[in-house]
Design an enzyme around this catalytic site. Structure first.
Site, PDB file in Angstrom:
ATOM      1  N   CYS A   1     -43.067 -41.433  97.499  1.00  0.00           N
ATOM      2  CA  CYS A   1     -42.832 -40.444  96.627  1.00  0.00           C
ATOM      3  C   CYS A   1     -42.477 -41.198  95.527  1.00  0.00           C
ATOM      4  O   CYS A   1     -42.243 -42.666  95.243  1.00  0.00           O
ATOM      5  CB  CYS A   1     -41.577 -39.454  96.457  1.00  0.00           C
ATOM      6  SG  CYS A   1     -40.798 -39.392  96.366  1.00  0.00           S
ATOM      7  N   GLY A   2     -43.016 -40.598  93.968  1.00  0.00           N
ATOM      8  CA  GLY A   2     -42.584 -40.642  92.929  1.00  0.00           C
ATOM      9  C   GLY A   2     -41.962 -41.746  92.886  1.00  0.00           C
ATOM     10  O   GLY A   2     -41.899 -43.005  91.951  1.00  0.00           O
TER      11      GLY A   2
END
Lengths: 91, 155
Positions: free
Chosen positions: A8-9
């Protein structure tokens, strides 16, 4: 042993939730896995031996590996379809 | 870590009116600083991260956002600050940063270490996934009721 990237980010919150759901899914189906929880921008350098990439964000780039969108593990929408798709790549 | 510290009633707000998503992050960030949960630097990190990797999530019930960032020693105490809005603000979608969605509840996460909170994060997302519970959170009369609903479901 199947190797899965879960990204994810920031590798802080959402990939943690997705990775836990995938771990439970694979345990239930007796599929031994190794999960690599990383940031989106680290995927490129960690592709060696990877069987599946799951991200909570849609990736537009083709890394040449099977890919599943892991957002359903967060939103609860279309979870079963996503689980089936993941299992189909790991069996 | 007590769930009461994590979900402090003093960090739940219904009456603030942000002009946009970054203003909402600033409002919650300032409150987290005031309550001693984070250092001011965390707010900037979260805004930057929201810009690069947005955190809006479309649920069945409504849109939520979970702005957060890597702690980098800027988080002093684990906490979740909540802003419920009468008029939703636009966040970009986590799933696809080109998509936008209306967000009615913002949960700003301040966590010292994600891997120590797996079960807490799972419970939080389990709350998001329950349409009826989210409806109750959207209409809870006051912040105390909101906190009680959250705590009951974080056990």
């Amino acid at each position: 042993m199947k190797k899965i990237i879960v990204a994810c980010g920031g590798a802080v919150a959402t990939s943690t939730v997705a990775a836990t759901a995938i771990r439970e899914l694979c345990n239930k189906n007796n599929i031994p896995i190794e999960i690599l929880q990383i940031r989106m921008n680290e995927i490129e350098n960690n592709l060696s031996g990877v069987d599946l990439i799951v991200t909570t964000m849609r990736i537009k780039k083709d890394f040449g590996k099977p890919y599943v969108n892991g957002m359903p593990f967060l939103s609860g929408i279309n979870v079963e379809e996503t689980e089936e798709k993941i299992l189909s790549y790991l069996r | 870590m007590s769930t009461h510290t994590l979900f402090n009633e003093k960090l739940i707000f219904f009456d603030k009116i942000p002009s946009d998503n970054f203003s909402a992050i600033k409002i919650l960030g300032d409150e987290l600083v005031k309550a001693g949960y984070i250092l001011p630097a965390y707010i900037k990190t979260v805004s930057k991260r929201e810009f690069d990797f947005p955190t809006g999530i479309a649920l069945r019930s409504s849109g939520v956002a979970i702005p957060h960032a890597a702690p980098e020693n800027n988080v002093l105490k684990d906490g979740i600050a909540v802003l419920r809005l009468k008029k939703p603000v636009i966040f970009h979608s986590m799933e696809d940063s080109e998509d936008k969605l209306s967000v009615s509840i913002i949960f700003m996460l301040a966590l010292r270490e994600a891997n120590g909170h797996i079960s807490m994060l799972q419970k939080l997302f389990r709350i998001f996934q329950q349409n009826d519970l989210m409806q109750k959170l959207l209409i809870a009369d006051n912040t105390e009721k909101f906190q009680t609903l959250m705590l009951e479901n974080m056990q």
